[in-house]
Design a protein around this motif. Sequence first.
Motif, PDB file in Angstrom:
ATOM      1  N   THR A  17      30.651  36.434  29.848  1.00  0.00           N
ATOM      2  CA  THR A  17      30.130  37.163  28.688  1.00  0.00           C
ATOM      3  C   THR A  17      28.678  36.786  28.421  1.00  0.00           C
ATOM      4  O   THR A  17      27.836  37.655  28.168  1.00  0.00           O
ATOM      5  CB  THR A  17      31.001  36.881  27.444  1.00  0.00           C
ATOM      6  N   ALA A  18      28.363  35.501  28.500  1.00  0.00           N
ATOM      7  CA  ALA A  18      26.984  35.050  28.287  1.00  0.00           C
ATOM      8  C   ALA A  18      26.055  35.606  29.363  1.00  0.00           C
ATOM      9  O   ALA A  18      24.918  35.993  29.076  1.00  0.00           O
ATOM     10  CB  ALA A  18      26.930  33.526  28.256  1.00  0.00           C
ATOM     11  N   MET A  19      26.544  35.656  30.612  1.00  0.00           N
ATOM     12  CA  MET A  19      25.739  36.201  31.700  1.00  0.00           C
ATOM     13  C   MET A  19      25.462  37.685  31.463  1.00  0.00           C
ATOM     14  O   MET A  19      24.325  38.152  31.601  1.00  0.00           O
ATOM     15  CB  MET A  19      26.469  36.003  33.036  1.00  0.00           C
ATOM     16  N   ALA A  20      26.497  38.426  31.080  1.00  0.00           N
ATOM     17  CA  ALA A  20      26.339  39.853  30.806  1.00  0.00           C
ATOM     18  C   ALA A  20      25.386  40.068  29.635  1.00  0.00           C
ATOM     19  O   ALA A  20      24.525  40.968  29.678  1.00  0.00           O
ATOM     20  CB  ALA A  20      27.705  40.483  30.528  1.00  0.00           C
ATOM     21  N   ASP A  21      25.514  39.268  28.597  1.00  0.00           N
ATOM     22  CA  ASP A  21      24.619  39.383  27.437  1.00  0.00           C
ATOM     23  C   ASP A  21      23.173  39.104  27.822  1.00  0.00           C
ATOM     24  O   ASP A  21      22.253  39.772  27.336  1.00  0.00           O
ATOM     25  CB  ASP A  21      25.063  38.445  26.318  1.00  0.00           C
ATOM     26  N   ALA A  22      22.957  38.111  28.694  1.00  0.00           N
ATOM     27  CA  ALA A  22      21.601  37.812  29.147  1.00  0.00           C
ATOM     28  C   ALA A  22      21.003  39.004  29.890  1.00  0.00           C
ATOM     29  O   ALA A  22      19.822  39.331  29.698  1.00  0.00           O
ATOM     30  CB  ALA A  22      21.593  36.567  30.034  1.00  0.00           C
ATOM     31  N   LEU A  23      21.804  39.664  30.714  1.00  0.00           N
ATOM     32  CA  LEU A  23      21.314  40.848  31.426  1.00  0.00           C
ATOM     33  C   LEU A  23      20.992  41.975  30.452  1.00  0.00           C
ATOM     34  O   LEU A  23      19.993  42.677  30.610  1.00  0.00           O
ATOM     35  CB  LEU A  23      22.349  41.339  32.439  1.00  0.00           C
ATOM     36  N   ARG A  24      21.854  42.146  29.464  1.00  0.00           N
ATOM     37  CA  ARG A  24      21.664  43.238  28.500  1.00  0.00           C
ATOM     38  C   ARG A  24      20.433  43.041  27.617  1.00  0.00           C
ATOM     39  O   ARG A  24      19.830  44.020  27.180  1.00  0.00           O
ATOM     40  CB  ARG A  24      22.898  43.369  27.610  1.00  0.00           C
ATOM     41  N   THR A  25      20.099  41.794  27.323  1.00  0.00           N
ATOM     42  CA  THR A  25      19.003  41.538  26.389  1.00  0.00           C
ATOM     43  C   THR A  25      17.666  41.293  27.071  1.00  0.00           C
ATOM     44  O   THR A  25      16.635  41.318  26.410  1.00  0.00           O
ATOM     45  CB  THR A  25      19.338  40.344  25.467  1.00  0.00           C
ATOM     46  N   VAL A  34      14.527  41.833  34.822  1.00  0.00           N
ATOM     47  CA  VAL A  34      15.860  41.366  35.203  1.00  0.00           C
ATOM     48  C   VAL A  34      16.047  41.326  36.723  1.00  0.00           C
ATOM     49  O   VAL A  34      16.764  40.487  37.241  1.00  0.00           O
ATOM     50  CB  VAL A  34      16.960  42.181  34.489  1.00  0.00           C
ATOM     51  N   GLY A  35      15.358  42.188  37.433  1.00  0.00           N
ATOM     52  CA  GLY A  35      15.452  42.210  38.886  1.00  0.00           C
ATOM     53  C   GLY A  35      14.311  41.505  39.592  1.00  0.00           C
ATOM     54  O   GLY A  35      14.244  41.519  40.818  1.00  0.00           O
ATOM     55  N   ALA A  87      17.692  37.303  38.396  1.00  0.00           N
ATOM     56  CA  ALA A  87      18.835  37.189  37.487  1.00  0.00           C
ATOM     57  C   ALA A  87      19.902  38.221  37.862  1.00  0.00           C
ATOM     58  O   ALA A  87      21.100  37.920  37.852  1.00  0.00           O
ATOM     59  CB  ALA A  87      18.384  37.380  36.044  1.00  0.00           C
ATOM     60  N   LEU A  88      19.467  39.411  38.199  1.00  0.00           N
ATOM     61  CA  LEU A  88      20.404  40.467  38.575  1.00  0.00           C
ATOM     62  C   LEU A  88      21.162  40.112  39.851  1.00  0.00           C
ATOM     63  O   LEU A  88      22.377  40.334  39.949  1.00  0.00           O
ATOM     64  CB  LEU A  88      19.643  41.777  38.747  1.00  0.00           C
ATOM     65  N   GLU A  89      20.480  39.531  40.822  1.00  0.00           N
ATOM     66  CA  GLU A  89      21.140  39.132  42.068  1.00  0.00           C
ATOM     67  C   GLU A  89      22.140  38.005  41.826  1.00  0.00           C
ATOM     68  O   GLU A  89      23.244  38.022  42.383  1.00  0.00           O
ATOM     69  CB  GLU A  89      20.098  38.719  43.112  1.00  0.00           C
ATOM     70  N   TYR A  90      21.788  37.032  40.990  1.00  0.00           N
ATOM     71  CA  TYR A  90      22.739  35.963  40.662  1.00  0.00           C
ATOM     72  C   TYR A  90      23.975  36.526  39.969  1.00  0.00           C
ATOM     73  O   TYR A  90      25.098  36.130  40.271  1.00  0.00           O
ATOM     74  CB  TYR A  90      22.093  34.893  39.780  1.00  0.00           C
ATOM     75  N   ASP A 128      22.424  47.475  33.456  1.00  0.00           N
ATOM     76  CA  ASP A 128      23.401  48.313  32.753  1.00  0.00           C
ATOM     77  C   ASP A 128      24.707  48.446  33.530  1.00  0.00           C
ATOM     78  O   ASP A 128      25.769  48.589  32.936  1.00  0.00           O
ATOM     79  CB  ASP A 128      22.829  49.711  32.493  1.00  0.00           C
ATOM     80  N   ALA A 129      24.636  48.396  34.848  1.00  0.00           N
ATOM     81  CA  ALA A 129      25.849  48.479  35.669  1.00  0.00           C
ATOM     82  C   ALA A 129      26.499  47.114  35.849  1.00  0.00           C
ATOM     83  O   ALA A 129      27.717  46.969  35.722  1.00  0.00           O
ATOM     84  CB  ALA A 129      25.516  49.082  37.037  1.00  0.00           C
TER      85      ALA A 129
END
Length: 171
Positions: A28-36, A42-43, A53-56, A102-103
């Motif tokens: 959840t924290a990882m997804a939130d970091a991507l979203r924010t 991010v890429g 970050a997106l690749e990790y 987003d994906a």
Amino acid sequence: METCEDCGFAWETVPERDVGPRVTVAATAMADALRTAPADVVGRRPSPERWSALEYAAHARDVMLVLRDRLVAGLVEDHPSFTPLYRDERIALGLYRADTADAVAPEVEAAAAMFVRLLGAIDPASLGRTVAFGFPDPTTRTLRWMGQQVVHETEHHLGDVVEVLGLVGGI
């Protein structure tokens, strides 16, 4: 005691009851970091040898999905071995090129939920079954260890996501 040289994670310190909650929190924290994080960073890689970050996050997603299937094989087969995940090759071949925050953010959460649900359905007595695990070196692992490994992967790569976003100006 086995520990990760990079983050200090110790597999044996994670009791079975903590695997699901810790995977869920980290995912959840990882997804939130991507979203924010700003979409334009991010890429972005902080250096050629360091993933974005997106690749990790995409890697963490894939690990959860692959290990989920390996748990099933470990329940059905006696001491199965597995083909490699090909983590570096997935990056080198550009297989994450079409991924977006987003994906990937909801996929990380879905992969965690699927992994946790399947792990929770396994009879605790079966978690001692063994598999031939090839990473980082070929060795015998238990299904219990595979659950602990998913905790390690999600928590370790959450740290990578946060660190990389900080390096490239994403947080």
